[in-house]
Design a protein around this motif. Sequence first.
Motif, PDB file in Angstrom:
ATOM      1  N   HIS A 267      -1.122  17.589   7.537  1.00 41.92           N
ATOM      2  CA  HIS A 267       0.101  17.718   6.750  1.00 41.92           C
ATOM      3  C   HIS A 267       1.295  17.114   7.506  1.00 41.92           C
ATOM      4  O   HIS A 267       2.152  16.457   6.928  1.00 41.92           O
ATOM      5  CB  HIS A 267       0.329  19.215   6.494  1.00 41.92           C
ATOM      6  N   GLY A 268       1.321  17.337   8.817  1.00 44.32           N
ATOM      7  CA  GLY A 268       2.489  16.940   9.613  1.00 44.32           C
ATOM      8  C   GLY A 268       2.491  15.501  10.087  1.00 44.32           C
ATOM      9  O   GLY A 268       3.335  15.140  10.919  1.00 44.32           O
ATOM     10  N   LEU A 269       1.595  14.673   9.596  1.00 44.83           N
ATOM     11  CA  LEU A 269       1.522  13.299  10.127  1.00 44.83           C
ATOM     12  C   LEU A 269       2.842  12.514  10.009  1.00 44.83           C
ATOM     13  O   LEU A 269       3.217  11.822  10.964  1.00 44.83           O
ATOM     14  CB  LEU A 269       0.364  12.523   9.471  1.00 44.83           C
ATOM     15  N   PRO A 270       3.572  12.600   8.887  1.00 42.80           N
ATOM     16  CA  PRO A 270       4.819  11.827   8.837  1.00 42.80           C
ATOM     17  C   PRO A 270       5.775  12.215   9.965  1.00 42.80           C
ATOM     18  O   PRO A 270       6.348  11.339  10.637  1.00 42.80           O
ATOM     19  CB  PRO A 270       5.418  12.176   7.465  1.00 42.80           C
TER      20      PRO A 270
ATOM     21  N   ARG B 190       5.455  10.612   3.426  1.00 43.74           N
ATOM     22  CA  ARG B 190       6.020  11.851   2.845  1.00 43.74           C
ATOM     23  C   ARG B 190       5.756  11.887   1.339  1.00 43.74           C
ATOM     24  O   ARG B 190       5.390  12.927   0.787  1.00 43.74           O
ATOM     25  CB  ARG B 190       7.518  11.925   3.115  1.00 43.74           C
ATOM     26  N   ARG B 191       5.930  10.731   0.681  1.00 43.30           N
ATOM     27  CA  ARG B 191       5.702  10.709  -0.774  1.00 43.30           C
ATOM     28  C   ARG B 191       4.212  10.901  -1.078  1.00 43.30           C
ATOM     29  O   ARG B 191       3.838  11.598  -2.014  1.00 43.30           O
ATOM     30  CB  ARG B 191       6.213   9.388  -1.374  1.00 43.30           C
ATOM     31  N   GLN B 192       3.358  10.283  -0.244  1.00 46.08           N
ATOM     32  CA  GLN B 192       1.913  10.399  -0.460  1.00 46.08           C
ATOM     33  C   GLN B 192       1.462  11.848  -0.262  1.00 46.08           C
ATOM     34  O   GLN B 192       0.619  12.359  -1.002  1.00 46.08           O
ATOM     35  CB  GLN B 192       1.176   9.472   0.510  1.00 46.08           C
ATOM     36  N   ARG B 193       2.046  12.502   0.734  1.00 46.30           N
ATOM     37  CA  ARG B 193       1.692  13.898   1.013  1.00 46.30           C
ATOM     38  C   ARG B 193       1.919  14.772  -0.224  1.00 46.30           C
ATOM     39  O   ARG B 193       1.108  15.635  -0.536  1.00 46.30           O
ATOM     40  CB  ARG B 193       2.531  14.402   2.184  1.00 46.30           C
TER      41      ARG B 193
END
Length: 339
Positions: free
Chosen positions: A11-14, A174-177
């Motif tokens: 989840h936190g990749l960005p 972020r949008r993909q998430r």
Amino acid sequence: MDPGDMAGAIHGLPEQCEQAWRLARELTLPEGPRPRQAVVLGMGGSAIGAELVAGLLEATAPAPIAVHRGYGVPGYVGPETLVVASSYSGNTEETLSGYDEARRRGSRVVAVTTGGELARRAEADGVPLLRIPGGLQPRAAIGYSLVPQLRIFHLMGLTGDPQPAIEETVARLRRQRARLEPSVPSQANEAKQLALSLHQHLPLIYGSQGWKGVVAYRWKTQINENAKAQAQANRFPELNHNETVGWEVPAAINGLFHAVLLRDEADPAPIQRRFDVTAEIMRPHVAGISQAWAEGDSELARLFSLLYLGDHVSLYLAYLYRVDPSPVKAIDRLKSELA
Ligand code: F6R
């Protein structure tokens, strides 16, 4: 962060990429001529980031960039070689052996790690050291293993300033998430749909040249380590010279495969055609074929869009198999038995 929280890490990749860039920008390296070649030493999750960067820069870097997964260093490593030792824990014996050998040969060495023996040796040796945050499983630290390589290769004159592509990547991730997260139901969630297709099948992940083949391999290893399941990966055009023939003999196992084709509109026409014709050849023999398309303007953003999708697929596949995605008992056992 809790290394047992794989969902949280994915989840936190960005934010991880953003933080990795903030840290990497602080890194400075001693002045010197452009290296004759670059070699990144690393294993598993600490090698894949560099391998993705090597694929990304394959067509443009003025010097070759190789990733060495093993003990020691390749024979050509010498004083004009840039050697980046990448180990999340800092305690991986193969990487440490390569670090020592590169130092012995007078190479220009940089270390990227959270600490451990590698940080200790780098500090003692006066080797430039980029300390990245700990607390993650190495494979979940992909932002921390990839982004610093871009900074190092930029400082060494092997690529341009990556900042604009990193900014685009973070915004897009972020949008993909928002489209892939657990609260989004399966019908609208591409990662959940892919995981459902791959469940109880043998995933066959096909990418193409450069970073796209490496992303396919990342899907495979994420399925291995997170979903605790077998998977295969291969790349065009090479697979058209061997693997494509492997469907001829009717075999019970063929029907277990579900293929995922990692596609990019920017792929040249011959590659697009290879994907299409190969799908026609395989279709009668496999359980199914899915396609996933890269998104983004920069190559880096497109790379991360496919990688991020694959990370989510491996997570949802772990849930379908009812396994905890985080622990890697077999790797831990090997490390402790070999220590
Ligand atoms: C575990 C993982 C492994 C490690 C590898 C090397 O999450 O991804 O592939 O990356 O065993 O260890 P480090 O990264 O600590 O050098």
